[in-house]
Design a protein around this motif. Structure first.
Motif, short mmCIF file in Angstrom:
data_model
loop_
_atom_site.label_atom_id
_atom_site.label_comp_id
_atom_site.label_asym_id
_atom_site.label_seq_id
_atom_site.Cartn_x
_atom_site.Cartn_y
_atom_site.Cartn_z
N UNK A 1 0.84 -1.20 0.00
CA UNK A 1 0.00 0.00 0.00
C UNK A 1 0.88 1.25 0.00
N UNK B 1 2.29 1.77 -3.44
CA UNK B 1 1.33 2.37 -4.36
C UNK B 1 1.14 3.85 -4.06
N UNK C 1 3.89 5.69 -5.60
CA UNK C 1 3.68 5.86 -7.04
C UNK C 1 2.66 6.97 -7.30
N UNK C 2 1.59 6.99 -6.49
CA UNK C 2 0.59 8.05 -6.65
C UNK C 2 1.20 9.41 -6.38
N UNK D 1 2.83 10.56 -9.38
CA UNK D 1 1.84 11.13 -10.31
C UNK D 1 1.47 12.55 -9.86
N UNK E 1 -4.61 -2.50 -3.25
CA UNK E 1 -4.27 -1.19 -3.83
C UNK E 1 -4.86 -1.01 -5.22
N UNK F 1 -7.59 1.85 -6.34
CA UNK F 1 -7.37 2.77 -7.47
C UNK F 1 -8.55 2.73 -8.43
N UNK G 1 -5.40 6.58 -13.19
CA UNK G 1 -5.64 5.62 -12.11
C UNK G 1 -5.94 4.23 -12.69
N UNK H 1 -2.81 2.81 -14.17
CA UNK H 1 -1.88 2.42 -13.12
C UNK H 1 -2.32 1.10 -12.49
N UNK I 1 -0.07 -2.15 -12.47
CA UNK I 1 0.29 -2.79 -11.20
C UNK I 1 -0.11 -4.25 -11.22
#
Lengths: 221, 654, 305
Positions: free
Chosen positions: A7, A10, A13-14, A17, C174, C178, C294, C297, C301
């Motif tokens: 988590x 991620x 990564x967000x 962005x 995750x 998203x 999103x 991604x 992922x």
């Protein structure tokens, strides 16, 4: 199963962005700080055994440095320079998003190709490479000097996570060396930005290029 | 086969008669139209019979030309591509009978001769099983369509389009010659039956040459530059045939040649899929930026060729991955879309032609409100617009469903094609919405609202033959949309002739349930709409709806000029895609306090032409200039060159 | 009984859909410290509009009158393929998600054409914007569904949402988070809610959906309003199926939980609407590009793990 670590990855990564698209300088600084803190927490979450005192102390130092000291330095530099509050990107929003997605695709592909030890945490290598690429994006497509410092910090985060992928237990050796470099770099740049801004009233690197020997045609007219 | 020979003969005879009667336009027209109609009926019967019975027939006659033989083969693949040829030949001839009535009478003979010859040569391209025969038919096809592009040769655009078309056609033929010579074993006739996959790099070279040669005809980006010039220049029934059928010959040829090149490396499929995605997105974006009806339709053909190529590419990737079921699904999506595109693009070009014939312009900004004066044409055009945007319950949806299903299945877990599947579904979604925007803009600004200029004052409904001709593709659109399961059997037969007989069974595994459900959904949608319409009528029974001006938010004197125009409609999108579309606006600077006579115009720059072809042409011209000393302009020198070349060849062969 | 249950779900959706805008409005009123209109307001409106006599512009043709009916018909059919409480929908086949996405496209096509048929500058403006936003919303939605297909290995809506279990969430939390975020943004844009559009403004140059239906009245307007609530139900149901992966098997419990989740989504829409301002028109595509990012991604992922 490293649900929490995944988590966090991620989220990192967000944040990449977000960094690629945000328009506000202070938001950018906050995002970099948040990413640094998350990266600092990763060794605590990704380890397979219990957390040793050394790892915990090290993580605490990293979190303190990246979450408090660096942002403080950067905000000070920003305030003193009197720069405008936006990041002035050279590319548009959709292009930044496309670059970010593309970099993540490339990072996943590279990550699947690199002969790395199995970490047990998904996406750690792609995330680290994507973070490095995002730092690169910040350095190349933003005009302000301060965003370049931010870019270096993001790159450092990426390299740190990459180091984590290599040595889940012992990231310190890698980290210490890099951290020292970056610390010096931030320090020097903070001072440099401060002084440049006093001399030139602005910190736009595009304008700095006028300091070189090369003269634009019709310069001064 | 006999029926097909009959229709070939009819077309050639019609062509010859029409040219012979060039002094009597009425007779020329009668001969041309009658031959085309009869030939279509015969040809359709023959190809449908082959397709549904899965038969195979061939014919081989000696032909005293080196390496040639007059051999024809009618297999399901050929029969499948014959259907749009004959459908649009018949409908186009009927339409042309009305469309060409009254203008350019002195050229009618030549026009009908070229039209029938075009159909005959396309039939021959699809049937021929010998490279020399194929190339002859191919060149005849290029030549006859070139004549038709030059129909309005007084207009400089038509001349420019014709020149560009000729040059690209020649370049494509050159590439095809290279491909065929690589494929054919040395010595003996160049029959397709003797073709074999060359080893090593030669196979890749043959593939690339075929892709280039057939791509120039199919018109995918970046080989499309001639298409948006040539298709609008021709008379509308010819545009319908060219855009609906002739460019499919590129797809047919590619499929035929790919059959000789099995097994395919994965990068071939990837390359074709990438070209397809670029063409689909680029084509529809360019179409969106156009404000001339026929140019818009021509760019939309580029888009649809892109969709077809995407299906082909995904299918090829699946074949090299060993997943024949996915390949069958993907190929059949591409094939069905080729058929569907010929139906709706034919209909749309005919609709556009009716508008142009009745108002004298295809400029979207000058039209509007025509649905009141031309209600039937408007309904047909709307039908075509909905179908080309892939909306249920029409045929476009069926092929896009197959393509999308293939993309989704490629995304499934443990599939190595997942990234390609993602490319396919994202492109499909983006292209679908962009096409809808594009055709809403086109039909909205032509048929809806109020007239934007006086050009529409004298407009009236198209004549009977033209309306009857439009009914043919319209019926096809509805039939394929409502009964998609009927396509299963012919498509399986065609797959059998591409991938080998074993592949015929793969399609029904994946596609039979979705197709049946899509048909049921289409019927359900039709029933629902009918029910809602009835309910609405019942609710309004006994009440008289009021009538008034459009509520324009309190504006006192709205004029038709205040309507949203075609360019304004697409401007938000063209602005966002400015790096690709490059719309340039021109407007005078306003100087005085009370300006009068301001104007504003926009033009979309042809990006590929400007950035790729113009510099290349300049390079070539510069290179040619260096050899200009060879061009002395004296007959003696040229004879000497010829002699030198002949002697050189002789020495080389000795 | 087994064949009736999917139909009961569909019937519930058809009956309860007009509740959702009411819930969103009530939440907005709560945040604004107002009493607000009744939750059932849309039902009253529909009942009244169906009894009204419409007025038609002299500019418009049959296309204007057919637009609302086509839009409603497309949405009704789309709802028959929408899973209810994790159970299979009456219409479920491989690739039905394509059908649903294209049916939403058909509804949009009909609405936009009807707007252009009035010849009004304002409605043309709204039509243009609706067409523009769809170009970004639909790829984001399709790619999100594709990512779900990749996770669950199923290519129908009922299959996908039937295969989403707690185990799926544990394995790919995750990614699913998203996707939920992406779907939520797409829902806001497709249903013309803040921050993409404002359902409250009726006379501003910035509005999109509301301006397209300015000229409709009587039963036509009722069709449009009902269709809009069905569209909101469609997206809310998908999101509810995403966030409710566990099914007890008991019909009543599942249905109750699902309805609560759907209403929760509508309340979330209202909460977002209260907390946010409408974005500048130029920024709306950026919002949808973010939703696309999103989805992309999530897919990357999923593939890279």
């Amino acid at each position: 199963m490293h649900i929490l670590a995944e988590l966090v990855i991620v989220l990192i990564i967000l944040l990449d962005l977000g960094l690629a698209v945000t328009g506000s300088l202070s938001a950018c600084i906050r995002l970099v700080a948040a990413q640094g803190v998350l990266a600092g927490l990763l060794p605590l979450l990704a380890g397979t055994e219990g957390i040793s005192a050394g790892t915990a102390a090290f993580a605490a130092v990293i979190v303190l440095l990246k979450g408090a000291v660096f942002p403080w330095l950067l905000i000070r530099a920003r305030d003193r320079s009197g720069a405008r509050q936006d990041v002035e990107p050279l590319v548009s929003y959709p292009v930044s998003v496309a670059f970010c997605l593309g970099s993540f695709v490339a990072a996943s592909w590279l990550g699947s190709r690199l002969p790395l030890p199995e970490t047990g945490v998904a996406w750690i290598v792609p995330a680290s490479l994507a973070t490095v690429f995002t730092g690169f994006l910040l350095i190349t497509t933003r005009t302000k000097a301060i965003t370049q410092v931010l870019g270096y910090l993001v790159m450092e985060n990426g390299i740190y996570i990459f180091g984590l992928a290599l040595f889940v237990q012992q990231p310190m050796m890698v980290e210490l060396a890099i951290l020292l470099d970056v610390f010096v770099a931030v320090f020097v740049m903070g001072i440099a930005i401060f002084h440049i801004s006093r001399e030139f009233d602005h910190i736009d690197t595009a304008e700095l290029s006028e300091l070189s020997d090369w003269r634009r045609e019709g310069y001064g007219s | 086969m006999l029926l097909l020979l009959l229709s070939l003969g009819l077309l050639l005879a019609g062509s010859a008669l029409a040219v012979l009667f060039f002094r009597r336009p009425a007779a020329a027209r009668a001969a041309g139209v009658a031959a085309a109609l009869l030939a279509s009926v015969c040809g359709l019967a023959a190809s449908l019979q082959t397709l549904f019975s899965g038969g195979f027939s061939s014919l081989s006659l000696p032909w005293p030309v080196p390496m040639a033989s007059f051999s024809l083969v009618l297999d399901p693949l050929a029969a499948f591509f014959l259907i749009p040829i004959f459908l649009l030949t018949g409908a186009g001839a009927l339409y042309g009978a009305g469309y060409l009535d009254g203008n350019a009478r002195e050229r009618a003979g030549l026009a009908w001769g070229a039209f029938d010859l075009l159909s005959a040569s396309m039939t021959l391209v699809v049937l021929s099983a010998n490279a020399v025969l194929f190339m002859t038919a191919w060149e005849l096809m290029a030549l006859s369509s070139f004549l038709l592009v030059l129909f309005d040769h007084e207009r400089p655009q038509a001349r420019k389009a014709g020149y560009l078309y000729l040059v690209t056609g020649a370049a494509g033929a050159l590439a095809l010659l290279l491909a065929f010579s690589l494929l054919s074993p040395s010595g003996g006739p160049m029959d397709f039956a003797r073709f074999a996959r060359p080893g090593g790099a030669a196979a890749a070279a043959a593939f690339l040459a075929a892709l280039c040669g057939f791509g120039l005809k199919a018109g995918f980006i970046p080989l499309h530059v001639w298409l948006p010039e040539a298709h609008p220049a021709a008379p509308s029934h010819v545009s319908a045939v060219m855009s609906g059928v002739m460019i499919k010959m590129g797809i047919y040829g590619l499929l035929r040649v790919l059959g000789f090149l099995l097994p395919w490396p994965a990068w071939w499929g990837g390359l074709i899929l990438a070209f397809g995605a670029v063409s689909a997105l680029g084509g529809v974006l360019f179409a969106l930026a156009q404000h001339e009806l026929k140019r818009l339709l021509a760019y939309s053909s580029v888009e649809n060729m892109g969709l077809i190529l995407m299906g082909l590419g995904l299918g090829m990737l699946a074949v090299s991955d060993g997943d024949y079921a996915l390949a069958a699904l993907s190929f059949s999506g591409a094939l069905l879309h080729a058929l569907n595109h010929s139906l709706f693009k034919g209909l749309l070009f005919m609709g556009a032609g009716s508008v142009i014939k009745s108002t004298g312009t295809g400029e979207l900004e000058a039209l509007g409100g025509l649905s009141k004066k031309m209600p039937v044409t408007a309904s047909y055009f709307l039908l075509g617009s909905a179908a080309i945007s892939g909306l249920p319950p029409f045929n476009g949806f069926v092929s896009e469903l197959l393509l999308g299903l293939a993309g989704l299945l490629a995304l499934g877990p443990r599939s190595r094609l997942a990234p390609w599947g993602a490319v396919v579904i994202v492109s499909l979604a983006a292209v679908g919405t962009l096409a809808a925007a594009c055709f809403v803009k086109a039909s909205g600004s032509v048929f809806l609202g109020l007239p934007r200029s006086r050009r529409t004052d004298g407009a009236r409904e198209a004549g009977r033959p033209m309306l009857a001709a439009m009914a043919v593709p319209a019926a096809g659109i509805a039939l394929v949309g409502l009964f998609p399961s009927a396509a299963l059997r012919p498509l399986s037969a065609v797959l059998g002739s591409i991938l080998g007989p074993g592949a015929a069974g793969f399609l029904s595994a994946y596609a039979s349930v979705p197709l049946a459900c899509a048909g049921a959904a289409a019927a359900g949608l039709a029933a629902l709409l009918l029910a809602l319409w009835t309910a609405r009528a019942l609710l309004l029974r006994g009440r008289k709806p009021g009538a008034g001006p459009t509520w324009d938010c309190g504006y006192a004197e709205p004029t038709p000029r205040m309507q949203y125009g075609a360019s304004s409609f697409s401007q938000p999108l063209t602005d966002l895609f400015q790096p690709v579309i490059r719309v340039i606006g021109r407007y005078p600077r306003i100087q005085e306090y009370f300006p009068s006579g301001a104007s504003f115009s926009t033009e979309a720059q042809p990006l590929v032409y400007n950035t790729l072809y113009t510099p290349a042409a300049r390079r070539i011209r510069g290179l040619a200039y260096r050899f200009s000393w060879l061009q002395q302009g004296r007959l003696q020198f040229y004879i000497m060159y010829i002699a030198a070349a002949l002697i050189g060849l002789l020495l080389w062969k000795l | 009984m087994e064949t009736l249950r999917p139909l009961s779900g569909l019937l519930a959706a058809l009956l309860l859909a007009p509740l959702l805008p009411g819930v969103a409005n009530k939440v907005k009123a709560f945040f604004g410290g107002r009493k607000g209109q009744p939750v059932l307001q849309l039902y009253y409106d529909l009942a009244k509009l169906l009894r009204k006599t419409p007025v038609y512009s002299v500019t418009s043709t049959w296309i204007f009158k057919a637009g609302p009916a086509v839009g409603l018909g497309a949405l009704l059919l789309a709802l028959t393929a929408t899973p209810f409480a994790g159970r299979s929908a009456p219409l479920a086949f491989d690739g039905d998600l394509m059908l649903v996405v294209y049916l939403l496209g058909l509804a949009r096509f009909a609405t936009v054409l009807a707007a252009l048929d009035t010849g009004s500058a304002f409605e043309g403006m709204g039509a243009s914007r609706e067409a523009q936003f769809a170009v970004f919303a639909e790829p984001a939605f399709m790619l999100g569904l594709g990512a779900l297909a990749c996770i669950t290995g199923s290519v129908s809506l009922s299959g996908i949402f039937g295969a989403l279990t707690v185990a799926t969430w544990a394995a790919a939390a995750p990614v699913l988070l998203l996707l939920t975020a992406a779907f939520f943004v797409v829902m806001l844009a497709e249903n013309s809610r803040v921050p993409a559009d404002d359902p409250n403004t009726h006379l501003e140059l910035t509005m999109i959906h509301e301006v397209m239906v300015l000229d409709h009245s009587g039963p036509d307007l009722a069709f449009i309003l009902y269709g809009a609530s069905l569209k909101l139900w469609f997206f809310a149901a998908l999101i509810a199926c995403m966030v409710l992966p566990r099914h007890s098997g008991a019909w009543a419990t599942d249905t109750g939980l699902f309805l609560l989740a759907v209403i929760g989504v509508a309340a979330a829409v209202g909460a977002v609407e209260s907390a946010m301002a409408r974005l500048r028109l130029l920024k709306v595509p950026y919002l949808l590009i973010t939703a696309f990012a999103f989805s992309a991604l999530a897919l990357i992922l999923q593939l890279a793990r």
